[in-house]
Design a protein around this motif. Structure first.
Motif, PDB file in Angstrom:
ATOM      1  N   ASP A 148      32.791  24.504  10.579  1.00 56.16           N
ATOM      2  CA  ASP A 148      31.729  25.247   9.874  1.00 56.16           C
ATOM      3  C   ASP A 148      30.470  25.353  10.734  1.00 56.16           C
ATOM      4  O   ASP A 148      29.834  26.409  10.800  1.00 56.16           O
ATOM      5  CB  ASP A 148      31.393  24.576   8.540  1.00 56.16           C
ATOM      6  CG  ASP A 148      32.506  24.705   7.510  1.00 56.16           C
ATOM      7  OD1 ASP A 148      33.442  25.510   7.727  1.00 56.16           O
ATOM      8  OD2 ASP A 148      32.450  23.987   6.495  1.00 56.16           O
ATOM      9  N   GLU A 193      31.140  27.881  13.502  1.00 61.30           N
ATOM     10  CA  GLU A 193      31.206  29.238  12.959  1.00 61.30           C
ATOM     11  C   GLU A 193      29.815  29.758  12.613  1.00 61.30           C
ATOM     12  O   GLU A 193      29.517  30.927  12.824  1.00 61.30           O
ATOM     13  CB  GLU A 193      32.113  29.272  11.732  1.00 61.30           C
ATOM     14  CG  GLU A 193      33.583  29.171  12.087  1.00 61.30           C
ATOM     15  CD  GLU A 193      34.483  29.041  10.862  1.00 61.30           C
ATOM     16  OE1 GLU A 193      34.000  29.198   9.718  1.00 61.30           O
ATOM     17  OE2 GLU A 193      35.679  28.769  11.066  1.00 61.30           O
ATOM     18  N   GLU A 194      28.970  28.881  12.114  1.00 62.13           N
ATOM     19  CA  GLU A 194      27.614  29.291  11.740  1.00 62.13           C
ATOM     20  C   GLU A 194      26.723  29.549  12.950  1.00 62.13           C
ATOM     21  O   GLU A 194      26.006  30.550  13.006  1.00 62.13           O
ATOM     22  CB  GLU A 194      26.966  28.198  10.878  1.00 62.13           C
ATOM     23  CG  GLU A 194      25.541  28.512  10.490  1.00 62.13           C
ATOM     24  CD  GLU A 194      24.858  27.367   9.760  1.00 62.13           C
ATOM     25  OE1 GLU A 194      23.619  27.405   9.659  1.00 62.13           O
ATOM     26  OE2 GLU A 194      25.537  26.431   9.305  1.00 62.13           O
TER      27      GLU A 194
END
Length: 184
Positions: free
Chosen positions: A116, A119-120
């Motif tokens: 996460d 991806e961010e």
């Protein structure tokens, strides 16, 4: 009982305390806290092999990935680390400024949280090792995250920075070291 002896007897512990407190304060505020000495400077990268982060399209990381003639930047990070998030724009800019690969050592993180995070914020890493138990990081001499190392083209650790990278550190320390860390 002599009253003079009692007064001096009470002052000795107080004087010892004040001297020790003064020495402690000097030790705490002396120097740059990001300059934590490392016993590994000048030594080979430790022996290790880490798997990739599941679900991230980068290979894992091992000792055999070093020493191929090119300097390498190693960044120790974690998704739960607030300073890691703060340094990410600098790390991404560093990737654009240099041909040196940046390897990630993901410290005591879950695969989902690490995915996460990447991806961010984007993924500047060429390789990432998942150090879920923190054992490999201990072998590297990691005190906390983030930390950044430079490994020369022979596989020797030549630099360690504790704390988030800043543009000033990149310009004054990282880039000059990268220019001299290649093997001809």
């Amino acid at each position: 009982m002599n009253l003079k002896n009692v007064r001096w007897g009470a002052l000795v512990p107080a004087a010892v305390f004040l001297v020790m407190a003064g020495l402690f304060l000097v030790a705490v505020f002396r120097g740059d806290p990001s300059r934590v000495p490392s016993a590994l400077i000048g030594r080979n990268v430790p022996e290790f092999s880490l798997p990739p982060i599941p679900g991230v399209d980068r290979p894992g990381l091992a000792t055999s990935d070093f020493g191929g003639g090119q300097p390498i930047i190693v960044n120790v990070w974690a998704s739960w680390c607030v300073p890691c998030r703060d340094e990410y724009p600098v790390l991404s800019a560093l990737k654009r400024m240099t041909n040196a690969p940046i390897y990630g050592l993901n410290y005591k993180d879950s695969a989902e949280a690490a995915r996460d995070f990447l991806e961010e914020l984007g993924n500047p890493f060429t390789r990432i090792g998942a150090d879920t138990k923190g054992r490999v990081s201990i072998d590297w001499g990691v005190y906390g995250v983030p930390e950044t190392y430079i490994v020369d083209g022979k596989g020797h650790i030549v630099y360690k920075h504790v704390g988030p990278l800043t543009p000033e550190i990149v310009d004054s320390e990282i880039l000059p070291l990268l220019r001299t860390a290649s093997v001809p």
